[in-house]
Design a protein around this motif. Structure first.
Motif, PDB file in Angstrom:
ATOM      1  N   TYR A   6       0.736  -1.067  -0.081  1.00 55.27           N
ATOM      2  CA  TYR A   6      -0.107  -0.053   0.159  1.00 55.27           C
ATOM      3  C   TYR A   6       0.818   1.111   0.149  1.00 55.27           C
ATOM      4  O   TYR A   6       1.926   1.442   0.774  1.00 55.27           O
ATOM      5  CB  TYR A   6      -0.995   0.052   1.113  1.00 55.27           C
ATOM      6  N   TYR A  56      -7.555   2.436  -0.511  1.00 56.96           N
ATOM      7  CA  TYR A  56      -7.405   1.997   0.977  1.00 56.96           C
ATOM      8  C   TYR A  56      -8.507   1.098   1.196  1.00 56.96           C
ATOM      9  O   TYR A  56      -8.551  -0.041   1.959  1.00 56.96           O
ATOM     10  CB  TYR A  56      -7.493   3.190   1.997  1.00 56.96           C
ATOM     11  N   ALA A  73       3.803  -1.398   3.952  1.00 57.95           N
ATOM     12  CA  ALA A  73       3.567  -0.045   3.691  1.00 57.95           C
ATOM     13  C   ALA A  73       5.088   0.698   3.915  1.00 57.95           C
ATOM     14  O   ALA A  73       5.779   0.087   4.638  1.00 57.95           O
ATOM     15  CB  ALA A  73       2.368   0.776   4.268  1.00 57.95           C
ATOM     16  N   LEU A  79      -1.021   4.495   5.932  1.00 62.09           N
ATOM     17  CA  LEU A  79      -2.290   4.022   6.137  1.00 62.09           C
ATOM     18  C   LEU A  79      -2.982   4.754   7.154  1.00 62.09           C
ATOM     19  O   LEU A  79      -4.256   4.676   6.582  1.00 62.09           O
ATOM     20  CB  LEU A  79      -2.039   2.477   6.795  1.00 62.09           C
ATOM     21  N   TRP A  80      -2.464   5.295   7.904  1.00 58.33           N
ATOM     22  CA  TRP A  80      -3.535   5.953   9.088  1.00 58.33           C
ATOM     23  C   TRP A  80      -2.563   7.154   9.587  1.00 58.33           C
ATOM     24  O   TRP A  80      -1.652   7.009   9.967  1.00 58.33           O
ATOM     25  CB  TRP A  80      -3.683   5.198  10.272  1.00 58.33           C
TER      26      TRP A  80
END
Length: 260
Positions: A6, A56, A73, A79-80
């Motif tokens: 990702y 996502y 990642a 991601l967050w």
């Protein structure tokens, strides 16, 4: 282990190649760990403060189907950048048996690594908010110096005057936009005009020579940075400057009195 990669970057100002750069680092990490890369997901120009990211969401859907058992990642902030999203999603991935490994050394397969990941997620959110604060501070400095703060404004005096005169004559923003589109006059954000664009021009004090910055403050958005709303600042704009007007103050006041 089957792995999904990702990658994400936040703003239009960042390099589009950033996705490829991140994938390269993720592939190197996957190779070192002996993972079999089976999927790649990415989001460009979207903040990690929102879950409304197509790549996502596709990643989560694939995880729920059991397509892979580890996500790779560059770092956790890709991601967050929101505690509200990190908490439930990290717990869900744990229940699904999906681990997270990053190019900077994070690995949820290690015992006791949950606490470190939680701390990093909180730090990522803090950095997002800190970056936003620094950006606003820099823009205020530009506004005080009379320099551009990056807003998109329509600067053709003939067209601006025509818009105001048409509105003063009783034409609606949508009628004005339609007339400009029929004549194929390019808009400020593309080839076409919309009623909303005309409304913004009619309401902006800058066209009458009054430049305002910091007239609103943001509220909300803790769960989703895209859900932040802007309300009028109680004390008024932070910066007010006089600039060269494109229409007379009398005409501006007349149009805005009609729309009030």
């Amino acid at each position: 282990m089957r792995a999904a990669l990702y990658a994400r970057f936040s703003t239009e100002q960042q390099r589009g190649e950033s996705i490829d750069d991140q994938f390269r680092q993720c592939e190197r990490t996957a190779l070192a760990q002996g993972f079999d890369v089976v999927a790649r997901f990415s989001d460009a120009s979207i903040s990690g403060g929102t879950a409304e990211r197509p790549g996502y969401q596709a990643l989560l859907s694939a995880a729920r189907r059991g397509d892979f058992s580890v996500i790779v990642a560059e770092d956790i902030s890709r991601l967050w950048r929101s505690r509200a999203e990190y908490g439930p999603r990290s717990a869900e991935l744990e229940d699904l048996g999906v681990h997270l490994v990053t190019a900077v050394g994070d690995d949820t397969r290690r015992d006791g690594y949950g606490l470190m990941i939680s701390i990093k997620a909180a730090m990522a959110e803090h950095m997002r908010k800190e970056t936003s604060y620094r950006t606003r501070r820099a823009l205020e400095g530009l506004a005080l110096a009379g320099k551009s703060t990056g807003g998109r404004y329509y600067k053709d005096p003939k067209v601006v005057k025509r818009i105001f005169e048409a509105a003063a004559g009783g034409a609606s923003p949508w009628q004005i936009a339609g007339a400009l589109n029929r004549e194929r006059i390019p808009g400020p954000r593309g080839p076409y005009w919309s009623g909303a664009t005309v409304k913004r021009i009619l309401a902006a004090p800058r066209y009458a020579g009054r430049l305002e910055w910091g007239a609103t403050v943001s509220q909300g958005g803790a769960r989703d940075s895209r859900r932040t709303r802007h309300v009028a600042r109680p004390g008024g704009p932070l910066v007010t400057r006089q600039i060269e007007p494109l229409v007379s103050l009398d005409l501006w006041n007349k149009v805005n009195a009609i729309g009030a």
